[in-house]
Design a protein around this motif. Structure first.
Motif, PDB file in Angstrom:
ATOM      1  N   ILE A 160     -35.467  64.283 131.538  1.00  0.00           N
ATOM      2  CA  ILE A 160     -35.961  63.906 132.772  1.00  0.00           C
ATOM      3  C   ILE A 160     -37.300  63.181 132.818  1.00  0.00           C
ATOM      4  O   ILE A 160     -38.068  63.132 131.983  1.00  0.00           O
ATOM      5  CB  ILE A 160     -36.418  65.303 133.694  1.00  0.00           C
ATOM      6  N   TYR A 200     -35.098  71.308 138.692  1.00  0.00           N
ATOM      7  CA  TYR A 200     -36.244  70.355 138.648  1.00  0.00           C
ATOM      8  C   TYR A 200     -36.029  69.345 140.043  1.00  0.00           C
ATOM      9  O   TYR A 200     -35.030  69.416 140.701  1.00  0.00           O
ATOM     10  CB  TYR A 200     -35.691  69.527 137.540  1.00  0.00           C
ATOM     11  N   HIS A 210     -32.963  60.834 135.959  1.00  0.00           N
ATOM     12  CA  HIS A 210     -32.740  61.791 134.787  1.00  0.00           C
ATOM     13  C   HIS A 210     -31.325  61.400 134.021  1.00  0.00           C
ATOM     14  O   HIS A 210     -30.619  60.673 134.687  1.00  0.00           O
ATOM     15  CB  HIS A 210     -32.808  63.234 135.028  1.00  0.00           C
ATOM     16  N   THR A 248     -41.102  61.443 129.336  1.00  0.00           N
ATOM     17  CA  THR A 248     -39.875  61.959 129.462  1.00  0.00           C
ATOM     18  C   THR A 248     -39.831  63.591 128.895  1.00  0.00           C
ATOM     19  O   THR A 248     -40.441  63.849 127.943  1.00  0.00           O
ATOM     20  CB  THR A 248     -38.583  61.241 128.511  1.00  0.00           C
ATOM     21  N   THR A 264     -36.105  62.650 140.814  1.00  0.00           N
ATOM     22  CA  THR A 264     -36.394  62.044 139.383  1.00  0.00           C
ATOM     23  C   THR A 264     -35.293  61.482 138.692  1.00  0.00           C
ATOM     24  O   THR A 264     -34.458  61.895 139.053  1.00  0.00           O
ATOM     25  CB  THR A 264     -36.891  63.223 138.480  1.00  0.00           C
TER      26      THR A 264
END
Length: 221
Positions: free
Chosen positions: A129, A148, A154, A135, A152
């Motif tokens: 991610i 999560y 990923h 990262t 984002t």
């Protein structure tokens, strides 16, 4: 706290999902995203197996107190098992903001990966991610879920040996704003840990604040 790692499934639940996957048909994952140039995996393509596995996973998630407390879930996209064999990966990508379900549309506030393979049984395949120049990598034990933010970038790094079996899903939260959601989660955790040690009148005032923030920040009853 942007991420939450949760021990979601019992060993029996993991074994049942593995058995479903072992006898089910998987197809090229691009069947659900034909225009993707970075998606290289296999996804479950068996209606009966999909219904059985999704029901098991949804039940595990919606009955798990830590998941409910962190995500404030309103709706879940039916979880899908996916498989990665050597040389398969899923390059950096963004999850869709809105996902069409059979009778409604889901807003993806949170994404979730549930690990089903033993991490020692395959090489590579970590979930990565990206947070600006930083990262974060996850490669969980069987039955572990990582929740999560869906907003984002990923990716899944290439699998070089063995097989990576996971399930993925997306969550619409009662609180869309991640700052508000994380703030109320922390406040609720503090109240749960310390509330009974407080003066009862002050604890009642704290509970009123909790509920009023939920009323103000929640966008779905």
């Amino acid at each position: 706290m942007m991420f939450r790692e949760i021990e979601l499934l019992t060993p029996e639940g993991v074994a049942e999902l593995r058995a479903i996957a072992a006898s089910a048909n998987f197809l090229d994952g691009r069947i659900s995203n034909p225009h993707s140039t970075v998606k290289q995996n296999l996804q479950l393509h068996d209606e009966d197996a999909y219904q059985r596995s999704a029901k098991l996973l949804i039940q595990a998630m919606m009955t798990h107190e830590d998941f409910r407390n962190f995500a404030f879930p309103v709706a879940l996209f039916p979880p899908m098992m996916t498989r990665y064999t050597p040389d398969m990966r899923y390059g950096a990508h963004a999850d869709g903001a809105y996902l069409q379900m059979r009778t409604t549309t889901l807003r993806s506030d949170l994404s979730c990966t549930i690990f089903l393979s033993d991490p020692d049984s395959y090489s590579g395949g970590a979930l990565q991610i990206h947070l600006g120049t930083h990262t974060v990598s996850f490669k969980g034990a069987p039955g572990t879920a990582i929740v999560y933010p869906s907003d984002t970038l990923h990716e899944v790094e290439p699998v070089t040996k063995g097989e990576r079996l996971v399930a993925i899903t997306f969550i619409q939260s009662r609180i869309a704003d991640p700052f508000h959601r994380e703030t109320l989660y922390e406040l609720n955790e503090i109240a749960a840990l310390e509330g009974l040690k407080m003066d009862p009148a002050n604890y009642a005032r704290l509970q009123l604040v909790q509920q009023n923030l939920l009323r103000s920040w929640g966008d779905t009853p």
